[in-house]
Design a protein around this motif. Structure first.
Motif, PDB file in Angstrom:
ATOM      1  N   GLY A  43       0.784  -1.228   0.000  1.00 57.91           N
ATOM      2  CA  GLY A  43       0.000   0.000   0.000  1.00 57.91           C
ATOM      3  C   GLY A  43       0.811   1.270   0.000  1.00 57.91           C
ATOM      4  O   GLY A  43       0.248   2.370  -0.071  1.00 57.91           O
ATOM      5  N   HIS A  44       2.148   1.160   0.053  1.00 57.04           N
ATOM      6  CA  HIS A  44       2.987   2.340   0.135  1.00 57.04           C
ATOM      7  C   HIS A  44       4.255   2.140  -0.712  1.00 57.04           C
ATOM      8  O   HIS A  44       4.690   1.011  -0.948  1.00 57.04           O
ATOM      9  N   ASP A  45       4.833   3.217  -1.140  1.00 64.44           N
ATOM     10  CA  ASP A  45       6.048   3.196  -1.955  1.00 64.44           C
ATOM     11  C   ASP A  45       7.258   3.335  -1.032  1.00 64.44           C
ATOM     12  O   ASP A  45       7.635   4.452  -0.659  1.00 64.44           O
ATOM     13  N   ILE A  46       7.866   2.208  -0.672  1.00 62.56           N
ATOM     14  CA  ILE A  46       8.983   2.257   0.267  1.00 62.56           C
ATOM     15  C   ILE A  46      10.166   3.021  -0.315  1.00 62.56           C
ATOM     16  O   ILE A  46      10.885   3.713   0.414  1.00 62.56           O
ATOM     17  N   ALA A  47      10.356   2.938  -1.628  1.00 64.92           N
ATOM     18  CA  ALA A  47      11.473   3.670  -2.235  1.00 64.92           C
ATOM     19  C   ALA A  47      11.302   5.169  -2.061  1.00 64.92           C
ATOM     20  O   ALA A  47      12.274   5.896  -1.837  1.00 64.92           O
ATOM     21  N   GLU A  48      10.068   5.635  -2.116  1.00 61.38           N
ATOM     22  CA  GLU A  48       9.813   7.076  -1.985  1.00 61.38           C
ATOM     23  C   GLU A  48       9.962   7.540  -0.535  1.00 61.38           C
ATOM     24  O   GLU A  48      10.572   8.572  -0.273  1.00 61.38           O
ATOM     25  N   ILE A  49       9.447   6.765   0.409  1.00 60.39           N
ATOM     26  CA  ILE A  49       9.496   7.246   1.798  1.00 60.39           C
ATOM     27  C   ILE A  49      10.898   7.106   2.406  1.00 60.39           C
ATOM     28  O   ILE A  49      11.178   7.696   3.445  1.00 60.39           O
ATOM     29  N   THR A  50      11.774   6.362   1.737  1.00 57.23           N
ATOM     30  CA  THR A  50      13.154   6.239   2.217  1.00 57.23           C
ATOM     31  C   THR A  50      14.147   6.993   1.333  1.00 57.23           C
ATOM     32  O   THR A  50      15.354   6.903   1.547  1.00 57.23           O
ATOM     33  N   ALA A  51      13.660   7.741   0.357  1.00 56.95           N
ATOM     34  CA  ALA A  51      14.556   8.389  -0.610  1.00 56.95           C
ATOM     35  C   ALA A  51      15.528   9.353   0.058  1.00 56.95           C
ATOM     36  O   ALA A  51      16.723   9.368  -0.267  1.00 56.95           O
ATOM     37  N   ASP A  52      15.042  10.175   0.976  1.00 52.48           N
ATOM     38  CA  ASP A  52      15.927  11.164   1.614  1.00 52.48           C
ATOM     39  C   ASP A  52      17.038  10.494   2.426  1.00 52.48           C
ATOM     40  O   ASP A  52      18.220  10.779   2.208  1.00 52.48           O
TER      41      ASP A  52
END
Length: 226
Positions: A43-52
């Motif tokens: 349900g979530h984009d782990i790559a996006e929420i860990t990008a920073d």
């Protein structure tokens, strides 16, 4: 070595299970620079929420990233002189916490040697820090900082040092309540017992950023006590 910015960080040793698990969660190994497969987060984009945090690598900040005033070699020599007079110490067990909306690993009990370590790093390398530009200062949103944080920004180039410093290994960007509900149990399960294992702080890691916007990698690990 020509670098855009360098930073003094604590990072797990390469053979520490936390290095493998934490790097896989972020999707990149800061030691090798290699991209890593990340776990699923339904349900979530782990790559996006860990990008920073992925761009900075798995670490806890001691002296924040700065542009070296006298070049890498001079800063590295100052860091080597610092660690030669510092003794290794035990790091308390770590656990996942919500830190102002970010998920991060934090120490579970106070650790005064850890704070002294961070303060020594800030002070010892300050003569090698180029002053922040007006744009860099503006990005810190000084109008939103406390008086102490603004004073730190003016004196040390960063708001969150000394009394404002908190040990943390960042695992996500700032999350919504819905994202946190999914990510908090997921990262806790994925890291397993790795954060809580006994470990020594026995080295200072120098991370470097080759150019603006590029990811940080580990240039050297300098052992405490020489």
């Amino acid at each position: 070595m020509k670098v855009h910015r360098l930073a003094l960080y604590w990072a797990p040793e390469p053979d520490d299970p936390l290095h493998a698990a934490g790097s896989a969660w972020l999707g990149r190994d800061a030691g090798t620079g290699a991209a890593l497969a990340q776990p699923a987060l339904p349900g979530h984009d782990i790559a996006e929420i860990t990008a920073d945090p992925r761009g900075y690598g798995l670490h806890a900040t001691l002296k924040p990233p700065f542009r070296p005033l006298h070049g890498y070699a001079a800063a590295r020599d100052a860091a080597a002189a610092l660690v030669a007079r510092l003794a290794p110490f035990d790091l308390p067990p770590l656990a996942v916490h919500d830190l102002d909306g970010f998920l991060a690993l934090r120490e579970t009990i106070p650790c005064p040697p850890l704070h002294r370590f961070a303060e020594a790093c800030v002070e010892a390398l300050d003569a090698h820090r180029a002053p922040p530009t007006e744009a860099e200062i503006a990005r810190r949103r000084p109008e939103r900082l406390t008086v102490a944080q603004r004073m730190n920004l003016e004196r040390w180039g960063y708001p969150y040092v000394f009394g404002e410093w908190r040990f943390h290994v960042t695992l996500t960007r700032r999350l919504t309540a819905e994202e946190k509900e999914a990510a908090l149990p997921a990262v806790t399960r994925f890291l397993g017992t790795a954060p809580s294992r006994p470990r020594r702080v026995a080295a200072l890691s120098i991370f470097v950023q080759p150019g603006p916007g590029e990811p940080f990698t580990i240039a050297e690990r300098l052992p405490l006590g020489g």
